[in-house]
Design a protein around this motif. Structure first.
Motif, mmCIF file in Angstrom:
data_model
loop_
_atom_site.group_PDB
_atom_site.id
_atom_site.type_symbol
_atom_site.label_atom_id
_atom_site.label_comp_id
_atom_site.label_asym_id
_atom_site.label_seq_id
_atom_site.Cartn_x
_atom_site.Cartn_y
_atom_site.Cartn_z
ATOM 1 N N GLU A 23 0.846 -1.205 0.000
ATOM 2 C CA GLU A 23 0.000 0.000 0.000
ATOM 3 C C GLU A 23 0.872 1.242 0.000
ATOM 4 O O GLU A 23 1.656 1.458 0.921
ATOM 5 N N MET A 24 0.762 2.054 -1.037
ATOM 6 C CA MET A 24 1.452 3.345 -1.125
ATOM 7 C C MET A 24 0.373 4.436 -1.103
ATOM 8 O O MET A 24 -0.536 4.415 -1.933
ATOM 9 N N LYS A 25 0.467 5.360 -0.164
ATOM 10 C CA LYS A 25 -0.572 6.380 -0.027
ATOM 11 C C LYS A 25 0.044 7.742 0.289
ATOM 12 O O LYS A 25 1.020 7.818 1.038
ATOM 13 N N PRO A 26 -0.561 8.824 -0.244
ATOM 14 C CA PRO A 26 -0.146 10.154 0.215
ATOM 15 C C PRO A 26 -0.564 10.336 1.669
ATOM 16 O O PRO A 26 -1.623 9.842 2.083
ATOM 17 N N GLN A 27 0.282 11.031 2.429
ATOM 18 C CA GLN A 27 -0.051 11.250 3.848
ATOM 19 C C GLN A 27 -0.867 12.515 4.068
ATOM 20 O O GLN A 27 -1.522 12.658 5.088
ATOM 21 N N ASP A 28 -0.778 13.452 3.122
ATOM 22 C CA ASP A 28 -1.469 14.729 3.293
ATOM 23 C C ASP A 28 -1.861 15.263 1.916
ATOM 24 O O ASP A 28 -1.229 14.956 0.909
ATOM 25 N N ALA A 29 -2.908 16.080 1.893
ATOM 26 C CA ALA A 29 -3.434 16.603 0.627
ATOM 27 C C ALA A 29 -2.436 17.536 -0.069
ATOM 28 O O ALA A 29 -2.408 17.618 -1.293
ATOM 29 N N GLU A 30 -1.604 18.194 0.711
ATOM 30 C CA GLU A 30 -0.660 19.166 0.137
ATOM 31 C C GLU A 30 0.590 18.500 -0.443
ATOM 32 O O GLU A 30 1.364 19.147 -1.152
ATOM 33 N N GLY A 31 0.819 17.237 -0.105
ATOM 34 C CA GLY A 31 2.015 16.562 -0.603
ATOM 35 C C GLY A 31 3.294 17.007 0.085
ATOM 36 O O GLY A 31 4.390 16.851 -0.452
ATOM 37 N N LYS A 32 3.172 17.558 1.293
ATOM 38 C CA LYS A 32 4.366 17.999 2.021
ATOM 39 C C LYS A 32 5.069 16.840 2.728
ATOM 40 O O LYS A 32 6.255 16.920 3.029
ATOM 41 N N LEU A 33 4.319 15.790 3.006
ATOM 42 C CA LEU A 33 4.888 14.631 3.694
ATOM 43 C C LEU A 33 5.194 13.537 2.680
ATOM 44 O O LEU A 33 4.514 13.411 1.665
ATOM 45 N N PRO A 34 6.213 12.721 2.931
ATOM 46 C CA PRO A 34 6.554 11.652 1.985
ATOM 47 C C PRO A 34 5.460 10.587 1.916
ATOM 48 O O PRO A 34 4.717 10.361 2.876
ATOM 49 N N MET B 67 9.672 5.313 1.987
ATOM 50 C CA MET B 67 11.015 5.302 1.393
ATOM 51 C C MET B 67 11.621 6.711 1.390
ATOM 52 O O MET B 67 12.778 6.877 1.029
ATOM 53 N N PHE B 68 10.823 7.723 1.734
ATOM 54 C CA PHE B 68 11.289 9.111 1.860
ATOM 55 C C PHE B 68 11.940 9.630 0.571
ATOM 56 O O PHE B 68 12.834 10.481 0.615
ATOM 57 N N VAL B 69 11.471 9.128 -0.573
ATOM 58 C CA VAL B 69 12.086 9.531 -1.842
ATOM 59 C C VAL B 69 11.964 11.039 -2.049
ATOM 60 O O VAL B 69 12.927 11.710 -2.469
#
Length: 261
Positions: free
Chosen positions: A137-148, A183-185
């Motif tokens: 499962e790969m998911k965005p953590q926040d709507a703004e995309g500030k978090l990996p 993975m903090f890419v």
């Protein structure tokens, strides 16, 4: 002899979604052989209480390891072993504490070079499709995309790609202890390359796992060619070698400690 071994300190760094617990069998074998062993939980991993959203950068994620190295007394150094994504934690630690690292050991691990950004090996791995991510499962953590982007391995990829040589008991244990990681890419893409003078000067050992289906041998060999090391060792194991081949891995790490520490 035991006193000499007790002076040799191995620090074992886990990969994404697991924790220091993943080393329990290998750590016990090394300690019983007389070595000092530490297997820290990185931030938001293992028993560390923080959720991933409180760990916005790769340096934050590596914080517990950096604190450990910073607390070592003057003149003490360690054999630093990184598994999987833990190789990038080892590289950052060697950049920041080059005098504390007797050897940097990459165990079927991502190994940055000192000319590209630290994200380079991860991006190449992803773009060249070295892994079928299956039910990860790969998911965005926040709507703004500030978090990996967050990542959590599913039971199918664990069984078929990560731990295909592990016992059903170890697979069950791992399944119950996995945590959401990253993975903090995105963060690693904006970091400068680690330096030739610091990270580049560390003595390096790469341990190739020949039956690894997660970071396949071909990609491990490419990283070694891309960033030559002092020594290459091999184990006939899957990706989670510390559970599938603990005796062989403990002997291998003891050999490294005797040679470099």
């Amino acid at each position: 002899m035991a006193d000499g071994k007790a002076c040799k300190h191995l620090v074992l760094v886990h990969g994404a979604c697991v924790g220091g617990w993943s080393w329990f069998t290998v750590a016990a074998r090394l300690r019983s052989a007389g070595y000092r062993v530490t297997a820290p939980d990185l931030a938001a991993s293992g028993a560390d209480p923080r959720p991933l959203r409180e760990v916005p950068t790769f340096r934050d994620y590596t914080g517990p390891l950096l604190s450990l190295l910073g607390s070592l007394p003057p003149g003490e150094n360690v054999v630093l072993v990184g598994h999987s994504l833990g190789g990038v934690n080892v590289a950052l630690a060697a950049e920041l504490f080059p005098d504390k690292i007797a050897a940097a050991v990459f165990l079927c691990a991502f190994m940055p070079d000192h000319t590209s950004r630290p994200s380079h090996v991860l991006e190449k791995f992803i773009i060249d499709k070295w892994l079928d991510w299956m039910d990860t499962e790969m998911k965005p953590q926040d709507a703004e995309g500030k978090l990996p982007t967050s990542m959590l391995f599913g039971p199918q990829i664990a069984r078929e790609k990560l731990m295909q040589l592990c016992s059903p008991e170890d697979l069950t244990l791992a399944g119950s202890l996995l945590r959401v990681s990253s993975m903090f890419v995105e963060d690693l893409q904006v970091q400068q390359p680690y330096s030739k003078e610091r990270y580049g000067s560390a003595r390096k050992v790469y341990i190739v796992c020949k039956q690894d289906l997660a970071i396949p041998e071909g990609f491990q060999r490419w990283m070694i060619e891309n960033n030559p090391v002092d020594e290459v060792k091999e184990i006939d194991a899957d990706h989670v070698v510390m559970l599938s081949r603990p005796d062989e891995l403990a002997r291998c790490l003891a050999d490294v400690a005797e040679s470099y520490a």
